[in-house]
Scaffold this motif. Structure first.
Motif, PDB file in Angstrom:
ATOM      1  N   ASP A   1      -4.008  10.077  -2.496  1.00 27.37           N
ATOM      2  CA  ASP A   1      -5.290   9.438  -2.796  1.00 27.37           C
ATOM      3  C   ASP A   1      -6.292   9.813  -1.703  1.00 27.37           C
ATOM      4  OD1 ASP A   1      -7.412   7.852  -3.447  1.00 27.37           O
ATOM      5  OD2 ASP A   1      -6.280   5.987  -3.576  1.00 27.37           O
TER       6      ASP A   1
ATOM      7  N   GLY B   1     -13.546   5.684   0.126  1.00 31.17           N
ATOM      8  CA  GLY B   1     -13.095   4.808  -0.948  1.00 31.17           C
ATOM      9  C   GLY B   1     -12.266   3.663  -0.379  1.00 31.17           C
ATOM     10  N   ARG B   2     -12.154   2.562  -1.123  1.00 28.84           N
ATOM     11  CA  ARG B   2     -11.365   1.381  -0.738  1.00 28.84           C
ATOM     12  C   ARG B   2     -11.686   0.952   0.700  1.00 28.84           C
ATOM     13  NH1 ARG B   2      -5.257   1.288  -2.689  1.00 28.84           N
ATOM     14  NH2 ARG B   2      -5.783  -0.933  -2.580  1.00 28.84           N
TER      15      ARG B   2
ATOM     16  N   GLY C   1     -11.916   7.043   3.250  1.00 27.61           N
ATOM     17  CA  GLY C   1     -12.382   5.747   3.721  1.00 27.61           C
ATOM     18  C   GLY C   1     -11.730   5.358   5.034  1.00 27.61           C
TER      19      GLY C   1
ATOM     20  N   THR D   1       0.075   7.832   0.829  1.00 27.31           N
ATOM     21  CA  THR D   1      -1.356   7.948   1.116  1.00 27.31           C
ATOM     22  C   THR D   1      -1.692   7.544   2.542  1.00 27.31           C
ATOM     23  OG1 THR D   1      -2.016   7.594  -1.184  1.00 27.31           O
ATOM     24  CG2 THR D   1      -3.648   7.052   0.499  1.00 27.31           C
ATOM     25  N   TYR D   2      -1.102   6.451   3.016  1.00 24.86           N
ATOM     26  CA  TYR D   2      -1.598   5.840   4.243  1.00 24.86           C
ATOM     27  C   TYR D   2      -0.730   6.030   5.494  1.00 24.86           C
ATOM     28  CZ  TYR D   2      -5.078   3.270   1.483  1.00 24.86           C
ATOM     29  OH  TYR D   2      -6.125   2.926   0.667  1.00 24.86           O
TER      30      TYR D   2
ATOM     31  N   VAL E   1      -9.729  -2.102   2.327  1.00 30.05           N
ATOM     32  CA  VAL E   1      -8.395  -1.737   2.807  1.00 30.05           C
ATOM     33  C   VAL E   1      -8.509  -0.908   4.089  1.00 30.05           C
ATOM     34  CG1 VAL E   1      -6.326  -0.375   2.288  1.00 30.05           C
ATOM     35  CG2 VAL E   1      -7.348  -1.823   0.530  1.00 30.05           C
TER      36      VAL E   1
ATOM     37  N   LEU F   1       0.837  -1.203   0.000  1.00 27.48           N
ATOM     38  CA  LEU F   1       0.000   0.000   0.000  1.00 27.48           C
ATOM     39  C   LEU F   1       0.871   1.251   0.000  1.00 27.48           C
ATOM     40  CD1 LEU F   1      -2.649  -1.185   2.616  1.00 27.48           C
ATOM     41  CD2 LEU F   1      -2.949  -1.020   0.137  1.00 27.48           C
TER      42      LEU F   1
ATOM     43  N   SER G   1      -9.546   9.964  -1.629  1.00 24.04           N
ATOM     44  CA  SER G   1     -10.713   9.093  -1.473  1.00 24.04           C
ATOM     45  C   SER G   1     -10.404   7.919  -0.552  1.00 24.04           C
ATOM     46  CB  SER G   1     -11.171   8.579  -2.842  1.00 24.04           C
ATOM     47  OG  SER G   1     -12.228   7.657  -2.699  1.00 24.04           O
ATOM     48  N   SER G   2      -9.220   7.326  -0.711  1.00 28.78           N
ATOM     49  CA  SER G   2      -8.816   6.224   0.162  1.00 28.78           C
ATOM     50  C   SER G   2      -8.615   6.699   1.592  1.00 28.78           C
ATOM     51  CB  SER G   2      -7.528   5.583  -0.364  1.00 28.78           C
ATOM     52  OG  SER G   2      -7.735   4.986  -1.631  1.00 28.78           O
TER      53      SER G   2
END
Length: 293
Positions: free
Chosen positions: A266, A207-208, A272, A94-95, A211, A90, A268-269
């Protein structure tokens, strides 16, 4: 049974106020989130931080140890998070920042207040300041490839923290009329932040989700384990230990989405991740409180 009632008494006001914001928006009523957020973060929260530090009876060494434990916890969570994201393939950009930093403001401060009283709130503002400093430097660097030291200097909450620490160190107090005024302004902070949290979650488009569920469960478990171990290693007193674990374990903050949106990650992710981690915290944080109380 008594412990269950106590936990419900702590978490119910927090999630009910957030639910008010959520329902308010879903019902179609107007809520100017940018204005309310600015009001809270430039006036109400700084007043709360300043008066809490100025009036605290906790010595500076205790707060200093808690700050070091918080920095160590965030570093450890960051290392574990980076490894997990690499294992699952991933995006770090982003995360990783959302995995590290929790919602120590909107959600963390109310929980520390209701769970541990005024002493918990005083320690909670220290964690909030620590999170803010790291978010505006390391957090932005992880998302955008650059930090923002000058952003920290401009944040009223950071100035309020430094000024409150100075007053605490010197034993100074503002005149009673001014203290009462600042107290009243600061009392707006917690309900405003909770209602705004509900509004923000209601407006996000996740999103996602699959995940997000995986990462939310991992984040909660890793954060609790890391903060628990570091809190014991630093030999924190019971309240400081509880505040550290609770604050580090809070779900992803809405600001993570705003940073992703601003710097081209990202978003959207991340949305989420914010929504799912917040929903999981509705069950996870009460369970955590049963271990801490």
């Amino acid at each position: 049974m008594n412990l269950t009632v106590t936990v419900l008494e702590i978490v119910s006001p927090v999630f009910l106020l957030a639910a008010i914001g959520f329902v308010w928006v879903k019902a179609g009523f107007e809520y100017r989130i940018e204005f309310v957020t600015r009001l809270a973060m430039t006036m109400a929260v700084p007043c709360l931080v300043f008066t809490s530090l100025m009036k605290t009876e906790v010595d500076l060494s205790t707060l200093g140890t808690l700050t070091m434990a918080a920095f160590a916890s965030y570093m450890a969570v960051g290392v574990v998070g980076a490894v997990l994201l690499a294992v699952f393939g991933l995006g770090q950009r982003t995360y990783l920042a959302p995995f590290i930093f929790g919602n120590t403001g909107n959600l963390g401060l109310p929980l520390t207040l209701f769970a541990f009283g005024q002493e918990g709130l005083e320690r909670g503002v220290v964690l909030l300041a620590t999170t803010s400093i790291l978010s505006f430097t390391v957090g932005i660097w992880l998302v955008a490839g650059r930090g923002s030291f000058f952003k920290i200097i401009k944040e009223p909450m950071i100035g309020a923290t430094l000024l409150g620490a100075l007053f605490l160190w010197r034993g100074w107090e503002t005149p009673t009329f001014l203290t009462n005024t600042l107290d009243l302004i600061g009392q707006m902070a917690i309900p405003l932040m909770l209602i705004t949290l509900g509004v923000a979650v209601a407006r996000l488009t996740p999103g996602r989700v699959g995940v997000a569920i995986l990462l939310s469960l991992l984040k909660l478990g890793v954060c609790v384990a890391v903060a628990w171990g570091i809190g014991r290693a630093f030999a924190l007193d019971d309240i400081s230990f509880g505040v550290l674990v609770l604050q580090i374990a809070t779900p992803v903050a809405v600001t993570a989405y705003l940073l992703a949106e601003k710097f081209g990650a990202d978003s959207s992710s991340v949305a989420g991740f914010v929504v799912v981690s917040t929903l999981i915290s509705v069950a996870g944080l009460p369970l955590l409180l049963t271990l801490l109380l």
